[in-house]
Scaffold this motif. Structure first.
Motif, short mmCIF file in Angstrom:
data_model
loop_
_atom_site.label_atom_id
_atom_site.label_comp_id
_atom_site.label_asym_id
_atom_site.label_seq_id
_atom_site.Cartn_x
_atom_site.Cartn_y
_atom_site.Cartn_z
N ALA A 18 10.52 -3.24 -12.48
CA ALA A 18 9.75 -3.59 -11.28
C ALA A 18 10.21 -4.96 -10.76
O ALA A 18 10.68 -5.80 -11.52
CB ALA A 18 8.27 -3.62 -11.59
N CYS A 19 10.05 -5.17 -9.45
CA CYS A 19 10.41 -6.47 -8.86
C CYS A 19 9.54 -7.57 -9.50
O CYS A 19 8.40 -7.30 -9.88
CB CYS A 19 10.10 -6.49 -7.36
SG CYS A 19 10.67 -5.06 -6.46
N CYS A 22 5.57 -8.16 -8.99
CA CYS A 22 4.91 -6.90 -8.67
C CYS A 22 3.61 -6.76 -9.48
O CYS A 22 3.57 -7.11 -10.65
CB CYS A 22 5.83 -5.72 -8.99
SG CYS A 22 5.03 -4.12 -8.75
N CYS A 53 7.49 3.93 -7.25
CA CYS A 53 7.40 2.74 -8.10
C CYS A 53 6.56 3.00 -9.34
O CYS A 53 6.94 2.66 -10.45
CB CYS A 53 6.82 1.56 -7.31
SG CYS A 53 7.98 0.94 -6.08
N GLN A 57 8.63 3.04 -12.90
CA GLN A 57 8.43 1.85 -13.74
C GLN A 57 7.64 2.15 -15.01
O GLN A 57 7.67 1.36 -15.94
CB GLN A 57 7.71 0.77 -12.93
CG GLN A 57 8.60 -0.31 -12.36
CD GLN A 57 9.66 0.19 -11.40
OE1 GLN A 57 10.78 0.39 -11.82
NE2 GLN A 57 9.33 0.37 -10.13
N ASN A 125 -0.08 1.04 -4.11
CA ASN A 125 0.57 -0.13 -3.50
C ASN A 125 0.64 -0.02 -1.98
O ASN A 125 1.52 -0.59 -1.35
CB ASN A 125 1.96 -0.33 -4.11
CG ASN A 125 2.82 0.92 -3.98
OD1 ASN A 125 2.45 1.88 -3.30
ND2 ASN A 125 3.97 0.92 -4.63
N GLN A 129 6.78 2.41 -1.30
CA GLN A 129 7.49 1.13 -1.45
C GLN A 129 8.86 1.29 -2.10
O GLN A 129 9.78 0.54 -1.79
CB GLN A 129 6.62 0.14 -2.23
CG GLN A 129 5.18 0.02 -1.72
CD GLN A 129 5.04 -0.30 -0.24
OE1 GLN A 129 6.02 -0.61 0.46
NE2 GLN A 129 3.82 -0.20 0.28
N TYR A 207 -2.93 -2.38 -6.17
CA TYR A 207 -2.14 -3.52 -6.66
C TYR A 207 -1.17 -3.99 -5.59
O TYR A 207 -0.79 -3.22 -4.70
CB TYR A 207 -1.41 -3.16 -7.96
CG TYR A 207 -0.18 -2.30 -7.79
CD1 TYR A 207 -0.27 -0.91 -7.78
CD2 TYR A 207 1.08 -2.88 -7.65
CE1 TYR A 207 0.87 -0.13 -7.64
CE2 TYR A 207 2.23 -2.08 -7.50
CZ TYR A 207 2.10 -0.71 -7.50
OH TYR A 207 3.22 0.07 -7.35
N CYS A 209 2.23 -4.94 -3.77
CA CYS A 209 3.68 -4.81 -3.73
C CYS A 209 4.19 -6.02 -2.96
O CYS A 209 4.04 -6.07 -1.73
CB CYS A 209 4.07 -3.53 -3.00
SG CYS A 209 5.79 -3.54 -2.46
N VAL A 210 4.75 -6.97 -3.68
CA VAL A 210 5.15 -8.21 -2.99
C VAL A 210 6.40 -7.98 -2.14
O VAL A 210 6.55 -8.56 -1.08
CB VAL A 210 5.39 -9.36 -4.01
CG1 VAL A 210 4.06 -9.80 -4.60
CG2 VAL A 210 6.37 -8.96 -5.09
N THR A 211 7.27 -7.12 -2.62
CA THR A 211 8.57 -6.96 -1.95
C THR A 211 8.46 -6.29 -0.59
O THR A 211 8.99 -6.78 0.40
CB THR A 211 9.51 -6.14 -2.84
OG1 THR A 211 9.63 -6.82 -4.08
CG2 THR A 211 10.88 -5.96 -2.22
N ASN A 212 7.75 -5.17 -0.54
CA ASN A 212 7.73 -4.44 0.73
C ASN A 212 6.42 -4.60 1.49
O ASN A 212 6.40 -5.16 2.57
CB ASN A 212 8.05 -2.97 0.50
CG ASN A 212 9.52 -2.79 0.18
OD1 ASN A 212 10.37 -3.41 0.82
ND2 ASN A 212 9.83 -2.00 -0.82
#
Ligand code: SF4
Lengths: 278, 390
Positions: A18-19, A22, A53, A57, A125, A129, A207, A209-212
């Motif tokens: 995971a990023c 995350c 994801c 993950q 998320n 994502q 939760y 998802c910081v990336t997308n």
């Protein structure tokens, strides 16, 4: 996580892919904490996932037996598996919001109708994502995503008086809870109740998802901003908060236990056999 | 020996029970529905489970879930349902989970004519899922008794090859009534050549050998072996990987465990080929029975005609087509499917022709006429939309 990771997870799968930042790890950890606190081990749980994801993950992280089904169909797969496993063995599925409330909703509903003993953890998320950030069935309306550049206008399952958990309850789900990944022991307690529930149970956990999602909808990839956003909207006290909120805790626990699917199938088969012999 | 007068659908049901099937999940569809109905009656009697699914996707997923837990499982459908199996079929194929799938072919495309025979899934049964990198195994019965034999065989091959096996029948076979013999003693089982392989458990740590070996026990969950099954490219231990090297190993295994062990699979019947006939009919399923009668009738009229009946159709038995002749592929479709493989497999100096019918069998006299026409060096009378020469 270290103690839990060592006890329950396959070394090859640590660290997770995971990023960084995350929130999925928080969700995964809560499920492991619940399993640990229930005193269960690798032989007691068969762990399943879907894709996306949440699936990618968590697949094959569990030291015991694992499977990952095709997108949205894992509930049907687990229905067949339930008939083959020992009744006391648990099936825990970690899936995404698309898997549960989009492509897999039909199978999820039928799994609930049959009351198949399993615990579904929906790691939400807010959209798709792993494919880069498209809107889904829980994406807050108006959100900018890769497939809603002008703001999402497609009605979702969790706003305007709708709640997907209502639908699952009407279908016959015996145990339903909702949490956010920033919560602590209260979320773990709900997961414990879900795992211990004989029959279908589901815990919906939101939760970040910081990336997308957060990067696009909120314009910040900083985990602290994402966690703050979620925390401000997490509402365990069921206060009257304005705007998007996540009312958390046990949403529904059935008082009258419906007969569990595989138990009922075994009984039915046994009765037919007896009838045919006599 | 139990002697019954029953349908192909009944034969398939009894064969599954004989082979140790303990789970059936399906979705009603003509002309395969009676398999589901029979299973709902028979399976509980032997301690098995019948689950009517919400759709075909669920049906095959429920079956492979049960198989993943150690239960022998089967589903049945017709063309419109078979296409929906694409998703779980791929999962079972990649995860190497045994399961038996019956397809009672009817007239298509799509809903077509529900109660009439067709042969439109010849190629679909070769590629019932996406992504390539695999071989499929398909058996095609032409009678009620053979539907029994081949369903038992499908369960056997599913175990040994760890994969989904298709029994590609047609409506005449599944709905037709004929004598059905079911063996009861060991001697009768032997005499019929029936093979049953028990379900074994793979205890790892290597679950996906990078070899072409068969008889590797399948992964069964619930034994706390740390087994992992997924639709992603697996490493030997089942970890999902993006490494191309593992993809090569995986593809090699899925393709060559079948190709290199064809001797366990391939079955066909030849008639009238002893004197290198001028015309050779080729067919599978119910048209092959008309072909057999036509060969006999043609011989009685002094025409040098022979026939090949394919029993296993994938992997395609190229080796059967080594004679130079005029081949005539007789099929229950108008577009010509089997004919393309025949054309590919025959020696270069052979002619390949096509005779298609749909919804009904061709007549013996028609086939004899066609053989005579070809022997006389003339072109076949083709229906307007058919292409005769291949
Ligand atoms: S894309 Fe988003 S949800 Fe997926 S691993 Fe990265 S941060 Fe987590």
């Amino acid at each position: 996580m270290d103690y839990l990771a060592e006890k329950f997870l396959k070394a090859k799968k640590i660290p997770s892919t995971a990023c960084s930042g995350c929130g999925l790890g928080q969700v995964h950890k809560k499920v492991l904490m619940a399993i640990d606190e229930l005193g269960l081990g690798s032989a007691d749980v068969v762990w399943g996932t879907g894709i996306g994801c949440a699936g990618r993950q968590t697949f094959n992280t569990w030291k015991g037996d694992n499977f990952a089904g095709t997108h949205g169909r894992v509930y049907a797969l687990a229905t067949g598996l339930r008939l083959a496993l020992q009744p006391e063995q648990k099936i825990v599925l970690t899936v995404g919001d698309g898997d549960a409330f989009g492509i897999g909703l039909l199978h999820l509903l039928h799994c609930i109708r049959r009351n198949v003993d399993m615990t579904v953890i929906v790691a939400d998320n807010f959209g798709y994502q792993s494919t880069g950030g498209q809107y889904g069935y829980t994406t807050p309306s108006g959100s900018i995503t890769d497939s809603s550049p002008y703001g999402m206008q497609d009605p979702n399952w969790v706003q305007d008086g709708r709640d997907i958990l209502d639908i699952l309850k009407s279908a016959g789900a015996g145990f339903l809870a909702r949490h956010t990944s920033v919560e602590g022991q209260n979320a773990v307690e709900s997961i414990k109740q879900a795992i211990n529930f004989k029959g279908f149970s589901l815990v919906h956990i939101v939760y970040p998802c910081v990336t997308n999602f957060f990067g696009k909808a909120l314009g910040s990839r900083k985990p602290v901003d994402a966690y703050r956003w979620l925390k401000e909207r997490t509402n365990p006290a069921q206060d009257n908060l304005e705007g998007i909120t996540f009312t958390t805790g046990v949403y529904h626990k059935a008082l009258d236990k419906r007969q569990e699917f595989s138990e009922q199938m075994r009984k039915f088969t046994g009765n037919v056999q007896k009838r045919c012999q006599s | 020996m139990k002697r019954l007068f029953d349908t192909g659908n009944a034969a398939i049901t009894e064969a599954a029970i004989f082979a140790g099937c303990k789970l059936f999940s399906g979705y009603p569809i003509t002309p395969a529905t009676e398999i589901a109905e029979n299973m709902s009656r028979r399976l509980p009697q032997v301690g098995g489970f019948y689950v009517q699914a919400e759709d075909e996707l669920a049906a095959l997923h429920i079956c492979i879930g049960g198989s993943l837990g150690g239960l022998k499982a089967m589903t049945s459908t017709s063309g419109p349902g078979y296409i929906l199996f694409a998703d779980p079929y791929g999962w079972a194929l990649g995860s190497e989970i045994p399961v038996v799938i019956v397809n009672a072919q009817r007239v298509g495309p799509v809903s077509g004519i529900t109660g009439a025979p067709g042969q439109g899934e010849f190629y679909l049964s070769r590629y019932p899922t996406h992504g390539g990198n695999f071989e499929s195994i398909v058996l095609a019965p032409s009678s009620v008794q053979e539907a029994f034999q081949l369903t038992v065989e499908a369960f056997y091959l599913a175990e040994r090859f760890r994969m989904p096996i298709t029994v590609l029948a047609d409506q005449i076979v599944t709905d037709g009534w004929e004598t059905l013999l079911i063996p009861e003693t060991e001697a009768e089982i032997q005499a019929m050549g029936l093979r049953v392989a028990p379900r074994q458990v793979n205890y790892g740590p290597e679950f996906y050998p990078a070899t072409d070996e068969i008889d590797v026990p399948p992964v069964v969950l619930g034994h706390n072996t740390g087994a992992a099954c997924s639709d992603w490219t697996p490493t030997a231990e089942g970890f999902d990987t993006e490494e191309v090297e593992w993809q090569h190993k995986h593809a090699y295994r899925l393709i060559y465990k079948v190709r290199n062990n064809r001797n366990v699979i391939t079955q066909y019947e030849e008639f009238g080929l002893e004197d290198n006939p001028d015309v050779i009919f080729v067919a599978y399923g119910s048209p092959a029975r008309v072909v057999k009668s036509a060969v006999q009738a043609a011989r009685e009229q002094g025409l040098k005609v022979g026939g090949i009946r394919l029993i296993s159709i994938w992997p395609f038995p190229d080796e059967v087509f080594h004679r130079t002749a005029k081949y005539l592929s007789v099929e229950l479709n108008y577009d010509g499917q089997l004919v393309r493989e025949v054309q590919r497999a025959v020696p270069k100096d052979s002619d390949v022709h096509f005779l298609g019918r749909c919804g009904e069998l061709p007549k013996v006299a028609e086939l004899v006429d066609a053989a005579r026409t070809l022997i006389n060096g003339q072109a076949l009378q083709a229906i307007k939309w058919e292409r005769e020469a291949w």
